[in-house]
Motif scaffolding. Sequence first.
Motif, PDB file in Angstrom:
ATOM      1  N   ASP A  86     129.266  89.172  28.954  1.00  0.00           N
ATOM      2  CA  ASP A  86     128.002  89.360  29.671  1.00  0.00           C
ATOM      3  C   ASP A  86     128.189  89.166  31.169  1.00  0.00           C
ATOM      4  O   ASP A  86     127.661  89.932  31.982  1.00  0.00           O
ATOM      5  CB  ASP A  86     126.951  88.371  29.148  1.00  0.00           C
ATOM      6  CG  ASP A  86     126.541  88.682  27.721  1.00  0.00           C
ATOM      7  OD1 ASP A  86     125.789  89.644  27.519  1.00  0.00           O
ATOM      8  OD2 ASP A  86     126.983  87.973  26.802  1.00  0.00           O
ATOM      9  N   LEU A  96     121.730  95.468  30.588  1.00  0.00           N
ATOM     10  CA  LEU A  96     121.776  95.353  29.133  1.00  0.00           C
ATOM     11  C   LEU A  96     120.887  96.415  28.500  1.00  0.00           C
ATOM     12  O   LEU A  96     119.720  96.563  28.863  1.00  0.00           O
ATOM     13  CB  LEU A  96     121.313  93.960  28.700  1.00  0.00           C
ATOM     14  CG  LEU A  96     121.305  93.693  27.192  1.00  0.00           C
ATOM     15  CD1 LEU A  96     122.723  93.736  26.640  1.00  0.00           C
ATOM     16  CD2 LEU A  96     120.653  92.345  26.898  1.00  0.00           C
ATOM     17  N   LYS A 126     127.170  93.710  22.303  1.00  0.00           N
ATOM     18  CA  LYS A 126     126.109  94.097  23.214  1.00  0.00           C
ATOM     19  C   LYS A 126     126.582  95.318  24.003  1.00  0.00           C
ATOM     20  O   LYS A 126     127.783  95.509  24.217  1.00  0.00           O
ATOM     21  CB  LYS A 126     125.791  92.970  24.197  1.00  0.00           C
ATOM     22  CG  LYS A 126     125.054  91.776  23.604  1.00  0.00           C
ATOM     23  CD  LYS A 126     124.739  90.785  24.703  1.00  0.00           C
ATOM     24  CE  LYS A 126     124.042  89.553  24.183  1.00  0.00           C
ATOM     25  NZ  LYS A 126     123.777  88.563  25.268  1.00  0.00           N
ATOM     26  N   TYR A 128     126.091  97.531  27.604  1.00  0.00           N
ATOM     27  CA  TYR A 128     125.589  97.553  28.978  1.00  0.00           C
ATOM     28  C   TYR A 128     125.759  98.958  29.542  1.00  0.00           C
ATOM     29  O   TYR A 128     126.691  99.690  29.175  1.00  0.00           O
ATOM     30  CB  TYR A 128     126.350  96.567  29.860  1.00  0.00           C
ATOM     31  CG  TYR A 128     125.899  95.123  29.710  1.00  0.00           C
ATOM     32  CD1 TYR A 128     125.021  94.557  30.637  1.00  0.00           C
ATOM     33  CD2 TYR A 128     126.336  94.341  28.658  1.00  0.00           C
ATOM     34  CE1 TYR A 128     124.608  93.241  30.514  1.00  0.00           C
ATOM     35  CE2 TYR A 128     125.929  93.025  28.522  1.00  0.00           C
ATOM     36  CZ  TYR A 128     125.065  92.480  29.459  1.00  0.00           C
ATOM     37  OH  TYR A 128     124.641  91.177  29.335  1.00  0.00           O
ATOM     38  N   VAL A 149     131.309  92.696  24.738  1.00  0.00           N
ATOM     39  CA  VAL A 149     130.339  93.678  25.213  1.00  0.00           C
ATOM     40  C   VAL A 149     131.083  94.968  25.495  1.00  0.00           C
ATOM     41  O   VAL A 149     132.284  94.968  25.787  1.00  0.00           O
ATOM     42  CB  VAL A 149     129.599  93.208  26.490  1.00  0.00           C
ATOM     43  CG1 VAL A 149     128.970  91.845  26.301  1.00  0.00           C
ATOM     44  CG2 VAL A 149     130.511  93.224  27.709  1.00  0.00           C
TER      45      VAL A 149
END
Length: 659
Positions: A86, A96, A126, A128, A149
């Motif tokens: 992150d 995000l 995640k 981005y 991510v």
Amino acid sequence: MTFFEQQHQARQETKKLVFLFALAVLAIVIAVNLAMALLWNFKFGGHHELMRSYPKGFFAINTLITLALIGGGTLIQTFNLRDGGDAVAQMAGGRLVSPATGDLQERRLLNVVEEMALASGIACPKVYLLEQEDSINAFAAGYNQNEAVVAVTRGTLNRLTRDELQGVVGHEFSHILNGDMRLNVHLIGVLFGIQMIAGFGQQLMNFGRFSSSSRDDKGPPWQLIMLFAGLALFVVGYIGIFFGRVIKSAVSRQREFLADASAVQFTRNPEGIGGALRKIGGLTDGKKIGSQINHPNAEQLSHLFLGSARPNLLDGWFATHPPLTERLKRIYGRSMSPLEAPELSTPYAETTERLADLPFAAAGFASAVASTSMPAPVTVSGAAATPSLEFGNSSGMKSPLSPQLDGAVRDPAGACAVVYALLLGEGAERDTQLAILKKETPQQAALTTFLAEAVAQLPLSARLPLVDLAAPALRQLAQADRDRLLAIVEQLIAADSRITLAEFVLQTVLTRRLAPRAGRLVPIRFNRLSDLSADVALLLSLVAHVAVPAGRTDVTAARLTAFLRGAAACPELKLASHDYCDGATLSFPRVRQALDNVNQLAPLAKPQLVKALLAAADGGEALQISSADILRAICAGIEAPIPPAVAATYQAYPWQFDN
């Protein structure tokens, strides 16, 4: 090269990084001392014996200040990156992408990432978006696969077809699975420390520019000295950039070739990653942008990206990425020309494509829902003071993911409710669990009850993939909320004073992905499986109990046979019948401790264990979902990807990606 060999190589690359870092620091220290000596003589020149003109400790002080700047910069940047992927994505200017996004381009990207995560058996990363970047580029970042991510540029979404986007995501998943990410994040901190000297020089120049211009009787004014000192340090600091390029090229170039090859292997389609790289080569829009990243931190992060983030002023040894022509030749086996990369008029037209139709699904790489008949429940008694472990499943029928569940797994509160719904039992147990939820989290209790019926319609083989899909939403929770979720999960499991296989698997996966230490570096304490014979025997016994259901007249002998079959795959341990653990010793705390210990094994010691566990589960017939689930949980516990035989057990969702 296997995942574990890649992990081992990544650790070896870390040693190379340390050596090159030390070499860079030595060069900078020498250059700083030389620059300061010249400036001292410029200020206090005229002495015939220059070496006697320096104050006592002159070079030692210069060296200490230089080391403090480099070390301090490295520590500060490492601390700033404590949030792992992150922090890196935000450092690159990433936004995000909400799991519940309604943007069709973003939805297509999330679908592709979800496919890869389900197929590889890891938590869905995640995602981005680098909104301001019109080039084609992407990166993966994080300290391990549980908190990774994936970030892509807006140009990647605008200019690539779905196949090409799959190729790019497959490339980044290779970095996740091959252990590259941790090394790359460490490299960011190291390079920042090396380049601190340039920043300090900039500050000295600013100080000299605005300070008093008075001169003394001993030489030029201090203002001029500050300006020259700052300029000297600024120039010396760029030695750090030179060495940074050398370090990045030494560490990352071969790993880019590996990631390209892995993308082809994952998707079974060389036109995916190949087409993306060809479009990078041909991307022109008034000016050459290719894979260029315009963000101010692009130089620091250049080694993470799919393609060169900044123009390579120094090719060959000093380029952060291999030449596109060479990468393409390795993918296609011949030279390939660049492709034009206009913005697609309907870049999301293929979002209704189903996972079952994807190339890698046919190869058994996809991990998803199957309709499977399971054996009757089996109870293994535990010690009086601890809950027992219960193994077994009932048959389930294939059912589409309802709109309610599809929306819930993409929202943090909804994802928590899905987890709770997966744990709801029947009868009195259910009443107790609902009472716990109403006390601990009243709002989610109502949502859990609402979702419980939809969850009950899912086959048991869909439950872990459902948790994988919920991972990005769950990771949006603050750590205090994650801890609260795990505490409620523990209460729900304890409601009937026993632990079922589904509960054990779910809690193991959630703990590994959401606990406070999830994502942190696990130190190596054990180099050989023989250092953990008792723990290996316990895990083999656990798998044997799951693989052989109760109800057979020869159940005890069959479980012992399964245990010995697994033990034969680890002959160096010399495990025998007396090492087998019966049901009374298979308590959850012991299994959890065994997983924690095994997770501290050296990377090259883990594949033999996974092979042994698979041998214990495989009795010559198709691997049962219950066995696949326990192997999946163990792999999550020791931070290893699931083996192909386990991934192949889960058949593709025919409904998962209909958005």
